[in-house]
Design a protein around this motif. Structure first.
Motif, PDB file in Angstrom:
ATOM      1  N   ARG A 117       0.860  -1.183   0.000  1.00 26.08           N
ATOM      2  CA  ARG A 117       0.000   0.000   0.000  1.00 26.08           C
ATOM      3  C   ARG A 117       0.896   1.234   0.000  1.00 26.08           C
ATOM      4  NH1 ARG A 117      -0.565   2.181   5.231  1.00 26.08           N
ATOM      5  NH2 ARG A 117       0.408   0.887   6.854  1.00 26.08           N
ATOM      6  N   LYS A 118       0.456   2.250  -0.699  1.00 27.30           N
ATOM      7  CA  LYS A 118       1.253   3.483  -0.765  1.00 27.30           C
ATOM      8  C   LYS A 118       1.113   4.246   0.539  1.00 27.30           C
ATOM      9  CE  LYS A 118      -0.130   7.080  -3.119  1.00 27.30           C
ATOM     10  NZ  LYS A 118      -0.501   8.000  -4.216  1.00 27.30           N
ATOM     11  N   THR A 119       2.263   4.579   1.153  1.00 32.59           N
ATOM     12  CA  THR A 119       2.247   5.303   2.423  1.00 32.59           C
ATOM     13  C   THR A 119       2.797   6.719   2.307  1.00 32.59           C
ATOM     14  OG1 THR A 119       4.383   4.297   2.995  1.00 32.59           O
ATOM     15  CG2 THR A 119       2.393   3.195   3.804  1.00 32.59           C
ATOM     16  N   SER A 120       3.488   7.012   1.206  1.00 29.09           N
ATOM     17  CA  SER A 120       3.994   8.366   1.009  1.00 29.09           C
ATOM     18  C   SER A 120       4.172   8.613  -0.483  1.00 29.09           C
ATOM     19  CB  SER A 120       5.326   8.567   1.738  1.00 29.09           C
ATOM     20  OG  SER A 120       5.743   9.920   1.643  1.00 29.09           O
ATOM     21  N   SER A 121       3.645   9.738  -0.966  1.00 25.07           N
ATOM     22  CA  SER A 121       3.686  10.052  -2.391  1.00 25.07           C
ATOM     23  C   SER A 121       4.962  10.796  -2.772  1.00 25.07           C
ATOM     24  CB  SER A 121       2.469  10.896  -2.773  1.00 25.07           C
ATOM     25  OG  SER A 121       1.265  10.208  -2.502  1.00 25.07           O
ATOM     26  N   TYR A 122       5.153  10.972  -4.067  1.00 23.02           N
ATOM     27  CA  TYR A 122       6.274  11.736  -4.608  1.00 23.02           C
ATOM     28  C   TYR A 122       6.004  13.229  -4.433  1.00 23.02           C
ATOM     29  CZ  TYR A 122       9.347  13.744  -8.215  1.00 23.02           C
ATOM     30  OH  TYR A 122      10.267  14.494  -8.900  1.00 23.02           O
ATOM     31  N   GLY A 123       7.046  13.981  -4.078  1.00 21.67           N
ATOM     32  CA  GLY A 123       6.908  15.428  -3.973  1.00 21.67           C
ATOM     33  C   GLY A 123       7.054  15.924  -2.551  1.00 21.67           C
ATOM     34  N   GLY A 124       6.455  17.091  -2.277  1.00 20.52           N
ATOM     35  CA  GLY A 124       6.570  17.704  -0.967  1.00 20.52           C
ATOM     36  C   GLY A 124       5.819  16.922   0.106  1.00 20.52           C
ATOM     37  N   ARG A 125       6.407  16.855   1.283  1.00 26.73           N
ATOM     38  CA  ARG A 125       5.774  16.174   2.419  1.00 26.73           C
ATOM     39  C   ARG A 125       6.421  16.634   3.716  1.00 26.73           C
ATOM     40  NH1 ARG A 125       8.177  10.027   3.261  1.00 26.73           N
ATOM     41  NH2 ARG A 125      10.377  10.641   3.381  1.00 26.73           N
ATOM     42  N   ALA A 126       5.830  16.228   4.829  1.00 31.14           N
ATOM     43  CA  ALA A 126       6.427  16.454   6.145  1.00 31.14           C
ATOM     44  C   ALA A 126       7.396  15.313   6.427  1.00 31.14           C
ATOM     45  CB  ALA A 126       5.342  16.517   7.215  1.00 31.14           C
ATOM     46  N   ASP A 127       8.620  15.661   6.796  1.00 32.14           N
ATOM     47  CA  ASP A 127       9.620  14.636   7.079  1.00 32.14           C
ATOM     48  C   ASP A 127       9.149  13.760   8.238  1.00 32.14           C
ATOM     49  OD1 ASP A 127      12.108  13.600   8.618  1.00 32.14           O
ATOM     50  OD2 ASP A 127      12.902  14.216   6.654  1.00 32.14           O
ATOM     51  N   PRO A 128       9.135  12.427   8.061  1.00 26.76           N
ATOM     52  CA  PRO A 128       8.620  11.548   9.115  1.00 26.76           C
ATOM     53  C   PRO A 128       9.459  11.550  10.382  1.00 26.76           C
ATOM     54  CG  PRO A 128       9.643  10.260   7.365  1.00 26.76           C
ATOM     55  CD  PRO A 128       9.570  11.658   6.876  1.00 26.76           C
ATOM     56  N   PHE A 129      10.688  12.051  10.338  1.00 21.24           N
ATOM     57  CA  PHE A 129      11.550  12.073  11.522  1.00 21.24           C
ATOM     58  C   PHE A 129      11.601  13.441  12.182  1.00 21.24           C
ATOM     59  CE2 PHE A 129      13.086   8.475   9.037  1.00 21.24           C
ATOM     60  CZ  PHE A 129      13.225   7.488  10.008  1.00 21.24           C
ATOM     61  N   THR A 130      11.632  14.510  11.385  1.00 21.72           N
ATOM     62  CA  THR A 130      11.749  15.857  11.950  1.00 21.72           C
ATOM     63  C   THR A 130      10.427  16.612  11.950  1.00 21.72           C
ATOM     64  OG1 THR A 130      12.269  16.889   9.814  1.00 21.72           O
ATOM     65  CG2 THR A 130      14.112  15.922  11.040  1.00 21.72           C
ATOM     66  N   GLY A 131       9.493  16.207  11.105  1.00 22.53           N
ATOM     67  CA  GLY A 131       8.228  16.923  10.998  1.00 22.53           C
ATOM     68  C   GLY A 131       8.308  18.143  10.116  1.00 22.53           C
ATOM     69  N   GLY A 132       9.511  18.513   9.666  1.00 22.57           N
ATOM     70  CA  GLY A 132       9.675  19.687   8.819  1.00 22.57           C
ATOM     71  C   GLY A 132       9.332  19.377   7.367  1.00 22.57           C
ATOM     72  N   SER A 133       9.264  20.453   6.585  1.00 26.12           N
ATOM     73  CA  SER A 133       8.950  20.303   5.168  1.00 26.12           C
ATOM     74  C   SER A 133      10.135  19.671   4.436  1.00 26.12           C
ATOM     75  CB  SER A 133       8.642  21.679   4.570  1.00 26.12           C
ATOM     76  OG  SER A 133       8.396  21.566   3.187  1.00 26.12           O
ATOM     77  N   SER A 134       9.842  18.751   3.550  1.00 21.07           N
ATOM     78  CA  SER A 134      10.906  18.082   2.783  1.00 21.07           C
ATOM     79  C   SER A 134      10.367  17.676   1.411  1.00 21.07           C
ATOM     80  CB  SER A 134      11.431  16.851   3.528  1.00 21.07           C
ATOM     81  OG  SER A 134      10.427  15.855   3.623  1.00 21.07           O
ATOM     82  N   SER A 135      11.297  17.337   0.547  1.00 22.73           N
ATOM     83  CA  SER A 135      10.931  16.881  -0.787  1.00 22.73           C
ATOM     84  C   SER A 135      11.196  15.382  -0.872  1.00 22.73           C
ATOM     85  CB  SER A 135      11.757  17.620  -1.847  1.00 22.73           C
ATOM     86  OG  SER A 135      11.441  17.153  -3.142  1.00 22.73           O
ATOM     87  N   HIS A 136      10.161  14.654  -1.194  1.00 18.93           N
ATOM     88  CA  HIS A 136      10.275  13.201  -1.292  1.00 18.93           C
ATOM     89  C   HIS A 136      10.568  12.840  -2.742  1.00 18.93           C
ATOM     90  CE1 HIS A 136       8.431   8.999  -0.377  1.00 18.93           C
ATOM     91  NE2 HIS A 136       9.678   9.051   0.053  1.00 18.93           N
ATOM     92  N   THR A 137      11.734  12.235  -2.983  1.00 24.55           N
ATOM     93  CA  THR A 137      12.180  11.991  -4.357  1.00 24.55           C
ATOM     94  C   THR A 137      11.642  10.692  -4.962  1.00 24.55           C
ATOM     95  OG1 THR A 137      14.180  10.973  -3.467  1.00 24.55           O
ATOM     96  CG2 THR A 137      14.302  13.306  -4.084  1.00 24.55           C
TER      97      THR A 137
END
Length: 255
Positions: A117-137
């Motif tokens: 099952r998809k748990t995280s999409s491509y693109g911008g998201r909240a970092d699962p460790f820091t909670g900050g904004s990040s880009s998911h490649t």
């Protein structure tokens, strides 16, 4: 062709193939292609020879001669072979490169249907460790440990080993040439024991290259899958790319 010319030279005076136009409508018909004309000459020779045999039966003594019978059978086989060669040349001339079958290209999903099952999409998201904004490649596909991971397309293994370019261990990179363009598929978070290929190995779409792990910066067993469109680590939405390529579940490869 020598056989055709020889037969024409010998049989022409006997069978009326002297070049004289005996048909009132001969000039109304368009001349067929050269290969077709040669084949027709053979057919005409056979038909007129058969007619000649009916009007002038071959003496029984000639039919009883083994060498005469052998020559007749040899001539028949030679004409059949020439017709086959002419037909083959005609087909090759008409179709050329289309004579060879073109294998169908296959693109498959990296995990089996129903196993993820998809748990995280491509693109911008909240970092699962820091909670900050990040880009998911890439895209995260959660699946049980050791779920088979498939090569999404034919290619060669370009890299196997520890994480690089900010990706955590372990990683497999496959290099593919698809429709004249080079792309790279990246597979991430496996354990060392779950790597089943080595650099330089040729793989085909649907080959099992690894097992799902929970290695590195990971919050649970999953495959982090990326698609790179050049050597500069340019990424694109991997699920959208798979959809555009018509990717299928690996179970449909044999269908």
């Amino acid at each position: 062709m020598l056989t055709v010319l020889g037969l024409t030279t010998i049989a022409a005076p006997v069978l009326g193939l002297d070049g004289t136009d005996h048909s009132a409508h001969a000039h109304e018909a368009a001349a067929p292609p050269a290969v077709q004309t040669q084949s027709n000459v053979l057919d005409l020779l056979d038909s007129r020879a058969a007619a000649a045999q009916l009007s002038s039966p071959t003496p029984q003594s000639l039919l009883a001669t083994p060498t005469a019978q052998a020559r007749a059978e040899s001539l028949q086989a030679s004409r059949a072979a020439e017709r086959g060669a002419l037909d083959g040349a005609n087909v090759e001339g008409a179709h050329g490169a289309m004579a060879a079958a073109v294998p169908e290209r296959k693109i498959v999903m990296p995990l089996p249907q129903g196993a993820f099952r998809k748990t995280s999409s491509y693109g911008g998201r909240a970092d699962p460790f820091t909670g900050g904004s990040s880009s998911h490649t890439g895209v995260d596909l959660a699946a049980p440990l050791d779920t088979p991971i498939y090569a999404v397309a034919d290619g060669v293994v370009d890299y196997v080993g520890p994480g690089k370019a900010g990706r955590s261990s372990m990683i497999i990179v496959l290099k593919h040439e698809i429709d004249g363009e080079v792309v790279y598929s990246w597979y991430n978070h496996m354990y060392a024991s779950g790597l089943y290929v080595e650099v330089g190995q040729q793989v085909q779409a649907g080959d099992v290259i690894a097992g799902v792990g929970n290695n590195g910066r990971s919050t649970g067993p999953h495959l982090h899958f990326e698609l790179h469109t050049d050597d500069d680590l340019t990424t694109t939405d991997p699920l959208a790319w798979l959809q555009e390529q018509g990717a299928v579940d690996v179970s449909k490869l044999s269908q």
